[in-house]
Design an enzyme around this catalytic site. Sequence first.
Site, PDB file in Angstrom:
ATOM      1  NE  ARG A 171     -40.272  64.412 -70.028  1.00 43.66           N
ATOM      2  CZ  ARG A 171     -40.854  64.671 -71.187  1.00 43.66           C
ATOM      3  NH1 ARG A 171     -41.913  65.436 -71.222  1.00 43.66           N
ATOM      4  NH2 ARG A 171     -40.368  64.177 -72.303  1.00 43.66           N
ATOM      5  NE  ARG A 175     -43.460  50.368 -67.431  1.00 44.49           N
ATOM      6  CZ  ARG A 175     -42.655  50.757 -68.394  1.00 44.49           C
ATOM      7  NH1 ARG A 175     -41.453  50.198 -68.528  1.00 44.49           N
ATOM      8  NH2 ARG A 175     -43.037  51.678 -69.242  1.00 44.49           N
ATOM      9  NE  ARG A 248     -28.935  73.164 -69.506  1.00 42.24           N
ATOM     10  CZ  ARG A 248     -27.757  73.682 -69.241  1.00 42.24           C
ATOM     11  NH1 ARG A 248     -27.577  74.985 -69.208  1.00 42.24           N
ATOM     12  NH2 ARG A 248     -26.736  72.884 -68.975  1.00 42.24           N
ATOM     13  NE  ARG A 279     -31.218  62.778 -75.070  1.00 44.19           N
ATOM     14  CZ  ARG A 279     -32.487  62.993 -74.796  1.00 44.19           C
ATOM     15  NH1 ARG A 279     -33.214  62.062 -74.221  1.00 44.19           N
ATOM     16  NH2 ARG A 279     -33.082  64.127 -75.110  1.00 44.19           N
ATOM     17  CD  GLU A 299     -29.884  65.380 -76.749  1.00 45.39           C
ATOM     18  OE1 GLU A 299     -30.193  64.449 -77.541  1.00 45.39           O
ATOM     19  OE2 GLU A 299     -30.636  65.760 -75.845  1.00 45.39           O
ATOM     20  CE1 TYR A 347     -38.529  69.008 -71.113  1.00 43.70           C
ATOM     21  CE2 TYR A 347     -39.920  67.233 -70.329  1.00 43.70           C
ATOM     22  CZ  TYR A 347     -38.687  67.717 -70.665  1.00 43.70           C
ATOM     23  OH  TYR A 347     -37.594  66.882 -70.556  1.00 43.70           O
ATOM     24  CG  ASP A 349     -43.363  64.153 -74.903  1.00 46.62           C
ATOM     25  OD1 ASP A 349     -42.196  64.542 -75.097  1.00 46.62           O
ATOM     26  OD2 ASP A 349     -43.680  63.394 -73.964  1.00 46.62           O
TER      27      ASP A 349
HETATM   28  P1  FAD Z   1     -40.529  73.801 -82.791  1.00 47.90           P
HETATM   29  O1  FAD Z   1     -40.227  72.463 -83.346  1.00 47.90           O
HETATM   30  O2  FAD Z   1     -39.507  74.441 -81.911  1.00 47.90           O
HETATM   31  O3  FAD Z   1     -40.893  74.777 -83.993  1.00 47.90           O
HETATM   32  C1  FAD Z   1     -40.882  76.174 -83.880  1.00 47.90           C
HETATM   33  C2  FAD Z   1     -40.356  76.710 -85.207  1.00 47.90           C
HETATM   34  O4  FAD Z   1     -40.475  78.137 -85.218  1.00 47.90           O
HETATM   35  C3  FAD Z   1     -38.880  76.402 -85.429  1.00 47.90           C
HETATM   36  O5  FAD Z   1     -38.704  75.793 -86.685  1.00 47.90           O
HETATM   37  C4  FAD Z   1     -38.205  77.767 -85.362  1.00 47.90           C
HETATM   38  O6  FAD Z   1     -37.066  77.870 -86.187  1.00 47.90           O
HETATM   39  C5  FAD Z   1     -39.336  78.672 -85.851  1.00 47.90           C
HETATM   40  N1  FAD Z   1     -39.195  80.060 -85.404  1.00 47.90           N
HETATM   41  C6  FAD Z   1     -38.954  80.509 -84.155  1.00 47.90           C
HETATM   42  N2  FAD Z   1     -38.857  81.850 -84.146  1.00 47.90           N
HETATM   43  C7  FAD Z   1     -39.056  82.262 -85.431  1.00 47.90           C
HETATM   44  C8  FAD Z   1     -39.041  83.544 -86.067  1.00 47.90           C
HETATM   45  N3  FAD Z   1     -38.801  84.654 -85.377  1.00 47.90           N
HETATM   46  N4  FAD Z   1     -39.265  83.609 -87.398  1.00 47.90           N
HETATM   47  C9  FAD Z   1     -39.486  82.478 -88.138  1.00 47.90           C
HETATM   48  N5  FAD Z   1     -39.485  81.230 -87.565  1.00 47.90           N
HETATM   49  C10 FAD Z   1     -39.276  81.128 -86.240  1.00 47.90           C
HETATM   50  N6  FAD Z   1     -41.219  64.742 -78.364  1.00 47.90           N
HETATM   51  C11 FAD Z   1     -41.661  63.468 -78.387  1.00 47.90           C
HETATM   52  O7  FAD Z   1     -42.876  63.230 -78.471  1.00 47.90           O
HETATM   53  N7  FAD Z   1     -40.775  62.415 -78.352  1.00 47.90           N
HETATM   54  C12 FAD Z   1     -39.435  62.588 -78.268  1.00 47.90           C
HETATM   55  O8  FAD Z   1     -38.680  61.611 -78.240  1.00 47.90           O
HETATM   56  C13 FAD Z   1     -38.948  63.926 -78.211  1.00 47.90           C
HETATM   57  N8  FAD Z   1     -37.626  64.159 -78.113  1.00 47.90           N
HETATM   58  C14 FAD Z   1     -37.175  65.447 -78.079  1.00 47.90           C
HETATM   59  C15 FAD Z   1     -35.810  65.647 -77.978  1.00 47.90           C
HETATM   60  C16 FAD Z   1     -35.294  66.944 -77.962  1.00 47.90           C
HETATM   61  C17 FAD Z   1     -33.811  67.143 -77.852  1.00 47.90           C
HETATM   62  C18 FAD Z   1     -36.191  68.053 -78.010  1.00 47.90           C
HETATM   63  C19 FAD Z   1     -35.651  69.474 -77.973  1.00 47.90           C
HETATM   64  C20 FAD Z   1     -37.559  67.853 -78.108  1.00 47.90           C
HETATM   65  C21 FAD Z   1     -38.070  66.549 -78.136  1.00 47.90           C
HETATM   66  N9  FAD Z   1     -39.429  66.299 -78.255  1.00 47.90           N
HETATM   67  C22 FAD Z   1     -39.883  65.002 -78.277  1.00 47.90           C
HETATM   68  C23 FAD Z   1     -40.425  67.403 -78.351  1.00 47.90           C
HETATM   69  C24 FAD Z   1     -40.730  67.823 -79.801  1.00 47.90           C
HETATM   70  O9  FAD Z   1     -39.545  68.277 -80.413  1.00 47.90           O
HETATM   71  C25 FAD Z   1     -41.796  68.933 -79.765  1.00 47.90           C
HETATM   72  O10 FAD Z   1     -42.996  68.448 -79.216  1.00 47.90           O
HETATM   73  C26 FAD Z   1     -42.129  69.553 -81.121  1.00 47.90           C
HETATM   74  O11 FAD Z   1     -41.017  69.713 -81.940  1.00 47.90           O
HETATM   75  C27 FAD Z   1     -42.762  70.906 -80.861  1.00 47.90           C
HETATM   76  O12 FAD Z   1     -43.089  71.566 -82.075  1.00 47.90           O
HETATM   77  P2  FAD Z   1     -43.321  73.127 -82.073  1.00 47.90           P
HETATM   78  O13 FAD Z   1     -43.897  73.465 -83.386  1.00 47.90           O
HETATM   79  O14 FAD Z   1     -44.042  73.536 -80.851  1.00 47.90           O
HETATM   80  O15 FAD Z   1     -41.861  73.787 -81.899  1.00 47.90           O
HETATM   81  N1  UDP Z   2     -33.399  61.631 -66.498  1.00 47.47           N
HETATM   82  C1  UDP Z   2     -32.427  61.153 -65.644  1.00 47.47           C
HETATM   83  N2  UDP Z   2     -31.651  60.095 -66.040  1.00 47.47           N
HETATM   84  C2  UDP Z   2     -31.799  59.510 -67.249  1.00 47.47           C
HETATM   85  C3  UDP Z   2     -32.801  59.995 -68.117  1.00 47.47           C
HETATM   86  C4  UDP Z   2     -33.578  61.055 -67.710  1.00 47.47           C
HETATM   87  O1  UDP Z   2     -32.248  61.666 -64.542  1.00 47.47           O
HETATM   88  O2  UDP Z   2     -31.057  58.557 -67.540  1.00 47.47           O
HETATM   89  C5  UDP Z   2     -34.210  62.788 -66.046  1.00 47.47           C
HETATM   90  C6  UDP Z   2     -33.656  64.135 -66.520  1.00 47.47           C
HETATM   91  O3  UDP Z   2     -33.878  65.076 -65.482  1.00 47.47           O
HETATM   92  C7  UDP Z   2     -34.515  64.464 -67.710  1.00 47.47           C
HETATM   93  C8  UDP Z   2     -35.856  63.881 -67.272  1.00 47.47           C
HETATM   94  O4  UDP Z   2     -35.516  62.691 -66.551  1.00 47.47           O
HETATM   95  O5  UDP Z   2     -34.575  65.855 -67.949  1.00 47.47           O
HETATM   96  C9  UDP Z   2     -36.808  63.553 -68.401  1.00 47.47           C
HETATM   97  O6  UDP Z   2     -36.180  62.622 -69.254  1.00 47.47           O
HETATM   98  P1  UDP Z   2     -36.605  62.455 -70.761  1.00 47.47           P
HETATM   99  O7  UDP Z   2     -35.854  61.314 -71.335  1.00 47.47           O
HETATM  100  O8  UDP Z   2     -38.086  62.447 -70.828  1.00 47.47           O
HETATM  101  O9  UDP Z   2     -36.034  63.836 -71.352  1.00 47.47           O
HETATM  102  P2  UDP Z   2     -36.091  64.498 -72.787  1.00 47.47           P
HETATM  103  O10 UDP Z   2     -36.144  63.384 -73.801  1.00 47.47           O
HETATM  104  O11 UDP Z   2     -37.287  65.372 -72.778  1.00 47.47           O
HETATM  105  O12 UDP Z   2     -34.822  65.258 -72.825  1.00 47.47           O
END
Ligand code: FAD
Ligand code: UDP
Length: 366
Positions: A171, A175, A248, A279, A299, A347, A349
């Site tokens: 991911r 560069r 996780r 982070r 986090e 996974y 985005d």
């Molecule tokens: P979710 O957001 O998980 O929504 C599912 C919903 O279903 C939740 O609100 C949950 O409570 C509800 N639900 C589950 N079970 C039930 C039940 N039984 N009854 C009622 N409700 C229920 N993407 C990016 O593009 N850029 C980023 O920088 C980025 N950073 C991230 C950082 C973190 C820490 C995480 C975890 C994800 C990140 N993502 C990022 C990914 C992004 O969060 C997801 O792409 C997006 O939120 C997915 O939406 P979703 O609807 O699939 O899931």
């Molecule tokens: N990663 C790493 N070092 C860093 C940042 C990321 O080794 O400083 C690795 C780590 O395994 C992570 C993966 O790269 O799970 C993807 O990173 P990203 O920032 O895309 O993770 P996310 O925002 O989805 O947690």
Amino acid sequence: MKKYDYLIVGSGLFGSVFAERATSKGKRCLIIEKRKHLGGNIYTEKIEGITVHKYGAHIFHTSDERVWEYINHFAEFNNFINSPVANYKGEIYNMPFNMNTFAKMFGVALPSEAKSIIDEQRKEITKTPENLEEQAISLVGREIYSKLIKGYTEKQWGRSCTELPPFIIKRLPVRYTYDNNYFNDKYQGIPIGGYSQIIEKMIRNCDVLSETDFFDDRNKYLSMADKCVYTGPIDAYFDYSLGALEYRSLRFETEILDTDNYQGVAVMNFNEREVPYTRIIEHKHFEFGTQEKTCITREYPQKWAMGLEPYYPVNDDKNNSLYEDYFKLAEKEKNVIFGGRLAQYKYYDMDKCIASSLAFSEKELG
Ligand code: FAD
Ligand code: UDP
């Protein structure tokens, strides 16, 4: 006639995009959400005038013209470019892996110099990488792997890099230019005012029940609509009948500090194993905030157990194969669409999640 055309389980991005598309075509939707608030993991709220990403940093990035055009109907995006820094035992490196990183790590100035050092180190991997460690070394060499990848990854995923799939590290861009942009995508930014207002606009024509768990009375909820869009964990839908998928989890610790600038960057990674968090996010920097105070979130990766939020699917062979078995069961549920990060065990985005929801909607709604 049933009261609703669609029951949507989960108000995250997948469910909300579907809801927006369906209601725009005159369909009646009921959304049920088990959390207190809507938006799933992209939920944001204001603290001290700062937009706080409650579930970790969410930076929007995409190269998909259609997704970019779609999301811009719901928000204006600022020109934030994610340029996180990595902190390894107090040494600061630019991310992603680029000439700034290599200059600091190896004391070199030219791409050719960085390449020759990394090429030498990459030689230790002689076959197609089969795990994250081999993949990482074959991309950036052992030294960067040891300082910036190994500790971070092992605490993030709670297992050794030799037991993790290679794709996770692919991911990150590598560069040989002095470019700290974390993403390669054409469009990037943060929605001005946060993500929650996007969700509110998307679902404004739906009925919504928050703090409502589908599993508390699934038959009742299913009987209210012709069809269901389910975005919760796929294994939960089938009562874990084939076994539980692994996820996780994370724990977020948020603090308001009496300073206008704590770390000088929106995202600082802590790369050694000994620091328990991966982070620190300083939210105001996502919006170039000038407030007097600041708000930071640490986090902490956490082992997932029933009852904790399943943030990341663990897409190794064992879990992917279990997911495939659940998928076969899902295909037999003719009136249920399974979508999003949890129901597709993917996974995703945000942009990929929107693209997928738009594709499902088109197939379903025409
Ligand atoms: P979710 O957001 O998980 O929504 C599912 C919903 O279903 C939740 O609100 C949950 O409570 C509800 N639900 C589950 N079970 C039930 C039940 N039984 N009854 C009622 N409700 C229920 N993407 C990016 O593009 N850029 C980023 O920088 C980025 N950073 C991230 C950082 C973190 C820490 C995480 C975890 C994800 C990140 N993502 C990022 C990914 C992004 O969060 C997801 O792409 C997006 O939120 C997915 O939406 P979703 O609807 O699939 O899931
Ligand atoms: N990663 C790493 N070092 C860093 C940042 C990321 O080794 O400083 C690795 C780590 O395994 C992570 C993966 O790269 O799970 C993807 O990173 P990203 O920032 O895309 O993770 P996310 O925002 O989805 O947690």
